[in-house]
Scaffold this motif. Structure first.
Motif, PDB file in Angstrom:
ATOM      1  N   SER C  32       0.818  -1.221   0.000  1.00  0.00           N
ATOM      2  CA  SER C  32       0.000   0.000   0.000  1.00  0.00           C
ATOM      3  C   SER C  32       0.850   1.268   0.000  1.00  0.00           C
ATOM      4  CB  SER C  32      -0.923   0.031   1.223  1.00  0.00           C
ATOM      5  OG  SER C  32      -0.200   0.379   2.388  1.00  0.00           O
ATOM      6  N   GLY C  33       2.038   1.182   0.590  1.00  0.00           N
ATOM      7  CA  GLY C  33       2.867   2.377   0.737  1.00  0.00           C
ATOM      8  C   GLY C  33       2.376   3.344   1.799  1.00  0.00           C
ATOM      9  N   ILE C  34       1.296   2.994   2.485  1.00  0.00           N
ATOM     10  CA  ILE C  34       0.746   3.874   3.533  1.00  0.00           C
ATOM     11  C   ILE C  34       1.589   3.736   4.799  1.00  0.00           C
ATOM     12  CG2 ILE C  34      -1.269   4.264   5.022  1.00  0.00           C
ATOM     13  CD1 ILE C  34      -3.003   3.497   2.540  1.00  0.00           C
ATOM     14  N   ARG C  35       1.972   4.878   5.388  1.00  0.00           N
ATOM     15  CA  ARG C  35       2.917   4.874   6.517  1.00  0.00           C
ATOM     16  C   ARG C  35       2.259   5.278   7.832  1.00  0.00           C
ATOM     17  NH1 ARG C  35       7.793   3.514   6.024  1.00  0.00           N
ATOM     18  NH2 ARG C  35       8.348   4.845   7.784  1.00  0.00           N
ATOM     19  N   ASP C  36       1.057   5.821   7.738  1.00  0.00           N
ATOM     20  CA  ASP C  36       0.390   6.283   8.959  1.00  0.00           C
ATOM     21  C   ASP C  36      -1.119   6.233   8.745  1.00  0.00           C
ATOM     22  OD1 ASP C  36       1.435   7.967  11.547  1.00  0.00           O
ATOM     23  OD2 ASP C  36      -0.607   8.460  10.978  1.00  0.00           O
ATOM     24  N   GLY C  37      -1.824   5.597   9.653  1.00  0.00           N
ATOM     25  CA  GLY C  37      -3.272   5.506   9.495  1.00  0.00           C
ATOM     26  C   GLY C  37      -3.851   4.355  10.281  1.00  0.00           C
ATOM     27  N   LEU C  38      -4.897   3.753   9.716  1.00  0.00           N
ATOM     28  CA  LEU C  38      -5.569   2.618  10.349  1.00  0.00           C
ATOM     29  C   LEU C  38      -5.734   1.498   9.331  1.00  0.00           C
ATOM     30  CD1 LEU C  38      -8.496   4.301  12.367  1.00  0.00           C
ATOM     31  CD2 LEU C  38      -6.321   3.450  13.283  1.00  0.00           C
ATOM     32  N   ILE C  39      -5.638   0.266   9.814  1.00  0.00           N
ATOM     33  CA  ILE C  39      -5.894  -0.891   8.967  1.00  0.00           C
ATOM     34  C   ILE C  39      -7.008  -1.719   9.606  1.00  0.00           C
ATOM     35  CG2 ILE C  39      -3.982  -2.173  10.043  1.00  0.00           C
ATOM     36  CD1 ILE C  39      -3.575  -3.564   7.295  1.00  0.00           C
ATOM     37  N   LEU C  40      -7.972  -2.069   8.769  1.00  0.00           N
ATOM     38  CA  LEU C  40      -9.086  -2.931   9.183  1.00  0.00           C
ATOM     39  C   LEU C  40      -8.878  -4.285   8.533  1.00  0.00           C
ATOM     40  CD1 LEU C  40     -12.119  -3.459  10.171  1.00  0.00           C
ATOM     41  CD2 LEU C  40     -12.791  -2.613   7.906  1.00  0.00           C
ATOM     42  N   ILE C  41      -8.950  -5.341   9.325  1.00  0.00           N
ATOM     43  CA  ILE C  41      -8.873  -6.695   8.789  1.00  0.00           C
ATOM     44  C   ILE C  41     -10.114  -7.414   9.281  1.00  0.00           C
ATOM     45  CG2 ILE C  41      -7.434  -8.758   8.536  1.00  0.00           C
ATOM     46  CD1 ILE C  41      -5.795  -6.094  10.445  1.00  0.00           C
ATOM     47  N   ASN C  42     -10.988  -7.843   8.359  1.00  0.00           N
ATOM     48  CA  ASN C  42     -12.232  -8.486   8.804  1.00  0.00           C
ATOM     49  C   ASN C  42     -12.564  -9.715   7.968  1.00  0.00           C
ATOM     50  OD1 ASN C  42     -13.412  -6.063   6.879  1.00  0.00           O
ATOM     51  ND2 ASN C  42     -14.748  -7.863   6.799  1.00  0.00           N
ATOM     52  N   ALA C  43     -13.160 -10.694   8.651  1.00  0.00           N
ATOM     53  CA  ALA C  43     -13.729 -11.830   7.952  1.00  0.00           C
ATOM     54  C   ALA C  43     -14.881 -11.327   7.094  1.00  0.00           C
ATOM     55  CB  ALA C  43     -14.227 -12.861   8.961  1.00  0.00           C
ATOM     56  N   MET C  44     -14.994 -11.829   5.856  1.00  0.00           N
ATOM     57  CA  MET C  44     -16.137 -11.472   5.007  1.00  0.00           C
ATOM     58  C   MET C  44     -17.236 -12.526   5.130  1.00  0.00           C
ATOM     59  SD  MET C  44     -14.127  -9.950   1.661  1.00  0.00           S
ATOM     60  CE  MET C  44     -15.474  -8.886   1.102  1.00  0.00           C
ATOM     61  N   HIS C  45     -17.014 -13.495   5.993  1.00  0.00           N
ATOM     62  CA  HIS C  45     -17.978 -14.566   6.235  1.00  0.00           C
ATOM     63  C   HIS C  45     -18.398 -14.510   7.701  1.00  0.00           C
ATOM     64  CE1 HIS C  45     -17.175 -16.647   2.354  1.00  0.00           C
ATOM     65  NE2 HIS C  45     -16.082 -15.904   2.443  1.00  0.00           N
ATOM     66  N   ILE C  46     -19.610 -14.981   7.964  1.00  0.00           N
ATOM     67  CA  ILE C  46     -20.189 -14.794   9.287  1.00  0.00           C
ATOM     68  C   ILE C  46     -20.031 -16.020  10.182  1.00  0.00           C
ATOM     69  CG2 ILE C  46     -21.740 -12.941   8.637  1.00  0.00           C
ATOM     70  CD1 ILE C  46     -23.805 -14.909   7.820  1.00  0.00           C
ATOM     71  N   THR C  47     -19.219 -16.962   9.720  1.00  0.00           N
ATOM     72  CA  THR C  47     -18.846 -18.125  10.540  1.00  0.00           C
ATOM     73  C   THR C  47     -17.331 -18.185  10.682  1.00  0.00           C
ATOM     74  OG1 THR C  47     -18.938 -19.458   8.526  1.00  0.00           O
ATOM     75  CG2 THR C  47     -20.879 -19.513   9.960  1.00  0.00           C
ATOM     76  N   ALA C  48     -16.692 -17.026  10.632  1.00  0.00           N
ATOM     77  CA  ALA C  48     -15.239 -16.930  10.761  1.00  0.00           C
ATOM     78  C   ALA C  48     -14.899 -15.645  11.498  1.00  0.00           C
ATOM     79  CB  ALA C  48     -14.583 -16.943   9.383  1.00  0.00           C
ATOM     80  N   SER C  49     -13.693 -15.597  12.054  1.00  0.00           N
ATOM     81  CA  SER C  49     -13.247 -14.443  12.835  1.00  0.00           C
ATOM     82  C   SER C  49     -11.897 -13.941  12.352  1.00  0.00           C
ATOM     83  CB  SER C  49     -13.077 -14.837  14.313  1.00  0.00           C
ATOM     84  OG  SER C  49     -14.316 -15.015  14.949  1.00  0.00           O
ATOM     85  N   VAL C  50     -11.629 -12.675  12.610  1.00  0.00           N
ATOM     86  CA  VAL C  50     -10.259 -12.167  12.617  1.00  0.00           C
ATOM     87  C   VAL C  50     -10.021 -11.640  14.019  1.00  0.00           C
ATOM     88  CG1 VAL C  50      -8.716 -10.354  11.788  1.00  0.00           C
ATOM     89  CG2 VAL C  50     -10.100 -11.657  10.166  1.00  0.00           C
ATOM     90  N   PHE C  51      -8.950 -12.085  14.654  1.00  0.00           N
ATOM     91  CA  PHE C  51      -8.670 -11.630  16.023  1.00  0.00           C
ATOM     92  C   PHE C  51      -7.166 -11.569  16.249  1.00  0.00           C
ATOM     93  CE2 PHE C  51      -7.272 -15.568  18.106  1.00  0.00           C
ATOM     94  CZ  PHE C  51      -7.716 -16.538  17.229  1.00  0.00           C
ATOM     95  N   ILE C  52      -6.797 -10.909  17.326  1.00  0.00           N
ATOM     96  CA  ILE C  52      -5.378 -10.727  17.659  1.00  0.00           C
ATOM     97  C   ILE C  52      -5.092 -11.418  18.975  1.00  0.00           C
ATOM     98  CG2 ILE C  52      -3.681  -8.989  18.364  1.00  0.00           C
ATOM     99  CD1 ILE C  52      -4.924  -7.182  16.177  1.00  0.00           C
ATOM    100  N   ASN C  53      -4.160 -12.352  18.953  1.00  0.00           N
ATOM    101  CA  ASN C  53      -3.743 -12.997  20.187  1.00  0.00           C
ATOM    102  C   ASN C  53      -2.385 -13.679  19.968  1.00  0.00           C
ATOM    103  OD1 ASN C  53      -3.943 -14.290  22.916  1.00  0.00           O
ATOM    104  ND2 ASN C  53      -5.979 -13.351  22.808  1.00  0.00           N
ATOM    105  N   ASP C  54      -2.120 -14.719  20.701  1.00  0.00           N
ATOM    106  CA  ASP C  54      -0.784 -15.317  20.783  1.00  0.00           C
ATOM    107  C   ASP C  54      -0.643 -16.470  19.780  1.00  0.00           C
ATOM    108  OD1 ASP C  54       1.717 -15.844  21.743  1.00  0.00           O
ATOM    109  OD2 ASP C  54       1.072 -16.608  23.686  1.00  0.00           O
ATOM    110  N   ASP C  55       0.537 -16.584  19.162  1.00  0.00           N
ATOM    111  CA  ASP C  55       0.796 -17.701  18.248  1.00  0.00           C
ATOM    112  C   ASP C  55       1.422 -18.850  19.040  1.00  0.00           C
ATOM    113  OD1 ASP C  55       0.969 -19.309  16.108  1.00  0.00           O
ATOM    114  OD2 ASP C  55       2.259 -18.012  14.912  1.00  0.00           O
ATOM    115  N   GLU C  56       0.571 -19.553  19.777  1.00  0.00           N
ATOM    116  CA  GLU C  56       1.055 -20.629  20.661  1.00  0.00           C
ATOM    117  C   GLU C  56       0.068 -21.789  20.531  1.00  0.00           C
ATOM    118  OE1 GLU C  56       1.809 -23.265  23.261  1.00  0.00           O
ATOM    119  OE2 GLU C  56       0.265 -21.980  24.177  1.00  0.00           O
TER     120      GLU C  56
END
Lengths: 138, 138, 138
Positions: C32-56
């Motif tokens: 994108s080349g964007i250096r400052d702002g906001l990023i949205l990451i979302n599931a486009m399906h309603i039986t899936a999630s995008v979330f932030i946590n630990d890779d363990e």
């Protein structure tokens, strides 16, 4: 587009607590000079939450009891994550309460309903942790 | 950067309900003239949710039953928050379903998957409540 | 204001899985080349999630077991949504884990704490599904 960034720091002496951070977030907004846009407030740790709800001690007690019922801390051995750690339940509690809040900024203020307040939810405290405040707008 | 703000109003005659607000949000987007950016839709009350899921009455029935199991309304006396109130469970249900949705706007439209629809989730109705729609972009 | 949009595709061979998508999201940000702002990451399906946590992997096992306890897949007949479908539980699990993550972008990077990683949470896999990455900023 203007932007602003600040980290807030917390060192909670107990394992769990809910801390009202609305005034600190408002101070960031004032400092930013941004009058219209969006503000993101997120825990930078994965065993903590930022969420919006009521500043009422009875409710906070209810939340704590409820989260303990849905994702109990004890017995620690029930979770595979707890190898050299004991905070698997904190990773679960944080998912229910959420990582982040996104709030509208209008007329230089948090665009809130009457009772909305921003909280830091700590589920694995007793060490220094951070919350990020990021604002974009004009 | 352009921005747009509107409040939607709801007066749900029952304690709990799920209302599809996708068309009202699309009308806001149209009115805004913004073609690219982000839209925030959030409950302005702390006993209500905005969330994205399926417009299917069987699922809504399942959600209601499931939320009642996870955070039962009765007995009201089990919650310390319920001093002069009876809505502690609504504060919990709202945490599971979430306060807000953030949606991408691309080509002047809500950038949605096939089945995504926006809902107002009421958990303590029978009074006038508000949802905020805030759009930033160009 | 600049913006960027990309869809990520997933075809998970099992019903449920957690996939670390941090590197794919970082590649979007770079592109994108964007250096400052906001990023949205979302599931486009309603039986899936995008979330932030630990890779363990132990934690992911715990999450799966915990979500099964809170919203069991079986018996399929307990849910009214399951008429010609069997994924009502997936719609519930997705509400607990969340639809989307909003992340700050600062200095051209995901503005993350030490352990934050982005996951795609699949709760009804074995078909092609999408995640939206939308960035706004400068």
């Amino acid at each position: 587009m203007r932007s602003y960034r600040k980290e807030l720091f917390f060192q909670i002496p107990t394992r769990r607590a809910f801390i009202n951070i609305t005034q600190e977030v408002e101070a960031c907004l004032m400092e930013s000079g941004i009058r219209d846009g969006l503000i993101l407030i997120n825990a930078m740790h994965i065993t903590a939450s930022v969420f919006i709800n009521d500043d009422e001690s009875g409710l906070h007690h209810d939340y704590d009891k409820w989260l303990e019922k849905l994702a109990p801390h004890e017995p620690v051995s029930q979770y595979r994550h707890n190898v050299g750690e004991d905070n698997a339940d904190a990773h679960m509690k944080r998912q229910i309460m959420g990582r982040e809040a996104v709030v509208a900024i209008s007329d230089g203020k948090l665009d809130f309903g009457t009772w909305e307040q921003i909280f830091y939810g700590e589920f694995d405290g007793r060490r220094r942790k951070r919350v990020l405040v990021k604002i974009i707008g004009e």
